[in-house]
Structure formats: C-alpha cells, structure tokens
Design a protein around this motif. Structure first.
Motif, PDB file in Angstrom:
ATOM      1  N   LEU A  86      27.334  14.480  10.457  1.00 53.94           N
ATOM      2  CA  LEU A  86      26.968  13.081  10.288  1.00 53.94           C
ATOM      3  C   LEU A  86      26.659  12.430  11.619  1.00 53.94           C
ATOM      4  O   LEU A  86      27.352  12.639  12.620  1.00 53.94           O
ATOM      5  CB  LEU A  86      28.105  12.322   9.593  1.00 53.94           C
ATOM      6  CG  LEU A  86      28.490  12.835   8.198  1.00 53.94           C
ATOM      7  CD1 LEU A  86      29.632  12.006   7.640  1.00 53.94           C
ATOM      8  CD2 LEU A  86      27.301  12.801   7.265  1.00 53.94           C
ATOM      9  N   ALA A  87      25.613  11.584  11.623  1.00 54.45           N
ATOM     10  CA  ALA A  87      25.256  10.827  12.817  1.00 54.45           C
ATOM     11  C   ALA A  87      26.034   9.527  12.893  1.00 54.45           C
ATOM     12  O   ALA A  87      26.123   8.921  13.951  1.00 54.45           O
ATOM     13  CB  ALA A  87      23.750  10.533  12.824  1.00 54.45           C
ATOM     14  N   VAL A  88      26.588   9.068  11.767  1.00 56.13           N
ATOM     15  CA  VAL A  88      27.365   7.821  11.766  1.00 56.13           C
ATOM     16  C   VAL A  88      28.699   8.096  12.456  1.00 56.13           C
ATOM     17  O   VAL A  88      29.387   9.056  12.133  1.00 56.13           O
ATOM     18  CB  VAL A  88      27.584   7.298  10.334  1.00 56.13           C
ATOM     19  CG1 VAL A  88      26.297   6.775   9.757  1.00 56.13           C
ATOM     20  CG2 VAL A  88      28.132   8.393   9.415  1.00 56.13           C
ATOM     21  N   PRO A  89      29.097   7.271  13.439  1.00 56.48           N
ATOM     22  CA  PRO A  89      30.239   7.617  14.275  1.00 56.48           C
ATOM     23  C   PRO A  89      31.606   7.413  13.650  1.00 56.48           C
ATOM     24  O   PRO A  89      32.566   8.057  14.047  1.00 56.48           O
ATOM     25  CB  PRO A  89      30.067   6.713  15.503  1.00 56.48           C
ATOM     26  CG  PRO A  89      29.277   5.537  15.005  1.00 56.48           C
ATOM     27  CD  PRO A  89      28.383   6.076  13.930  1.00 56.48           C
ATOM     28  N   THR A  90      31.735   6.518  12.684  1.00 53.70           N
ATOM     29  CA  THR A  90      33.063   6.204  12.147  1.00 53.70           C
ATOM     30  C   THR A  90      33.020   6.171  10.622  1.00 53.70           C
ATOM     31  O   THR A  90      31.944   6.018  10.020  1.00 53.70           O
ATOM     32  CB  THR A  90      33.544   4.825  12.641  1.00 53.70           C
ATOM     33  OG1 THR A  90      32.701   3.807  12.065  1.00 53.70           O
ATOM     34  CG2 THR A  90      33.498   4.739  14.160  1.00 53.70           C
ATOM     35  N   PRO A  91      34.188   6.321   9.963  1.00 50.83           N
ATOM     36  CA  PRO A  91      34.228   6.173   8.508  1.00 50.83           C
ATOM     37  C   PRO A  91      33.709   4.812   8.038  1.00 50.83           C
ATOM     38  O   PRO A  91      33.127   4.706   6.961  1.00 50.83           O
ATOM     39  CB  PRO A  91      35.720   6.342   8.185  1.00 50.83           C
ATOM     40  CG  PRO A  91      36.263   7.165   9.304  1.00 50.83           C
ATOM     41  CD  PRO A  91      35.489   6.734  10.521  1.00 50.83           C
TER      42      PRO A  91
END
Length: 269
Positions: A86-91
C-alpha cells in the motif's frame, strides 16, 4: 505553412499512455480469465469506489452487507491487500479511501438497497488545555514548574489556584493542525505501490501477482493448451470508467462484459 509544418512534425513528444490492463482471454468463450495491472491501473480501479455507486458499496460493506456485482469484490480485494503493497502511509489514510462513507439514501438506490440510518458520529474530541499558577508567590515566583489540565487545581508548589492557560508550542517541522489534516485527507500518492505487478480478476478482485498464482489460475480454468488463449491490452480512460462502473453494478464478470464481449462466467456455470 507554419501550421502544416507543425502538423507534419513527427518529432513532437507522444501523448503519455494512460493506465492499461493486459488481459488473458479464452478464445472459445471470449471470457477474460484475468488481467495484469500496474500501479496506475489498480489506482484507477480503486477510484471507482469513490464515485457515488462505489461509495454506496462501501456503505453496504460498513453495514456487513455484500454489494451486488463486482463492486463488492473490488472493495474486499483492495481492503485485503497487505500493508507492504500500500502507498497510503497509515490505517487512517486507508480508511479515508476505503472506509464506509456517509451517503444520502438516493445514492444507495443505485444498488437497489435501503438501509436504516446509521447512528450519528461521536463528537470530535476537544483539544486538551493546560494551566499553571500565576507565579506571583514563592517558590513558583517567575519560574512555575507545575502544570495541570484541571483549571483551578491548587498548585503543589505555591498552593495558588492554577488558572493561567498555557499555549502549546509545536516542535520542529510540526505545523499546528498538521496531524488533523493528515487524518482528513488521503495520501496523494495513489493506493498501491509500484513494486509489483497486480492480478485483477474478472470480478475486479485485486491481489499481488506471482508466477505461482498465474499457474494456479490456469489450472483452475482448466487451460491445457496456451494456444487457446489471447492476450489483449486495453487502455483505461473516462469511457472505460463509465462502462466498468455500469457493468460492475450487476455483473461479476466486469472485464469480460466491457472489454471482450464474451460469454460471462455466470452463464457458463
């Protein structure tokens, strides 16, 4: 003359290609077995979940109801991807992209489903406030050392009420409200990383691709002769977005319906 010369100029840079899918198609039935996709194509497909019908699928998932067609499997596959891809850094960023969204009931009618109104969200937490004494008497004079989040509490040093509010000084590189903004806005780098090729099934399920997964799929579809397969590369744009969204509302063979026009798996089984 200048215009004609410009029109015949073959040195002009070519328009960059948009997101593409490389489809593996059964020649007999013209059904899509699966597709290979890079990051930009997967981000394109995940983007379908951010238009009204896709948001409705997310609402259904939030209520534990599987969305009809391919939207539900697209959502489930994107949600199940390991953090390493995933490129999204946080949940919180993942939830901003894929979390259940609040929509008017009119949007849910796109899927032919009506749901009871969800409970109102809890109020946002209030920012904590801190207080000190007035630092007028010993031993706190000009150098108060105690702080509290309960206004009026007696100072342990000078026994005066702690009523003077303190101001929070952000650390280096930290802008006021930066953390709150990060929670509200998803990452601008897309949803998945570029490190691998992704496998997209006919029902838009997305997962990382490997040689073993491709071989097992050929076994699953009982492919004994690779000459019976066609390879087709398709580009994804606004028209394809509309077609995929329409097909995914009531079909679990969205790729076949949009790009191949073959016999859907639903009709073969």
């Amino acid at each position: 003359m200048a215009a004609a010369a410009a029109a015949n100029d073959t040195t002009a840079p070519a328009r960059p290609a948009g997101p593409q899918l490389k489809l593996l198609v059964d020649k007999r039935s013209r059904r899509v077995l699966y597709a290979e996709a890079r990051k930009d194509a997967v981000d394109f497909l995940v983007g379908l979940l951010r238009v009204p019908a896709g948001l409705a699928a997310r609402v259904l998932a939030g209520h534990g109801v599987a969305a009809p067609g391919s939207l539900g499997t697209l959502y489930a596959g994107a949600r199940a991807l390991d953090d390493a891809f995933l490129a999204v850094p946080t949940p919180a960023d993942r939830d901003a992209v894929l979390g259940p969204a609040a929509l008017p009931s009119a949007a849910l009618t796109l899927l032919g489903v009506s749901l009871a109104a969800p409970p109102p969200p809890p109020p946002p937490p209030q920012q904590k406030r801190y207080y000190r004494c007035n630092a007028y008497t010993l031993p706190c004079r000009s150098n108060p050392l105690n702080v509290t989040d309960v206004p009026g509490l007696s100072c342990p040093g000078c026994r005066q009420p702690m009523m003077v509010e303190m101001k929070w000084a952000p650390g280096a590189g930290e802008a006021p409200g930066k953390a709150a903004q990060a929670e509200e806005q998803p990452s601008t780098g897309g949803y998945v990383k570029e490190v691998v090729t992704y496998l997209v099934m006919d029902d838009l399920t997305v997962e990382p691709m490997s040689t073993i997964s491709a071989v097992m799929l050929l076994k699953k579809f009982d492919v004994k002769d690779c000459s019976a397969l066609d390879e087709m590369t398709v580009e994804l744009g606004p028209k394809e977005c509309v077609k995929l969204l329409k097909a995914s509302l009531d079909s679990t063979t969205a790729l076949t319906d949009v790009f191949s026009g073959g016999v859907s798996i639903d009709r073969l089984e």
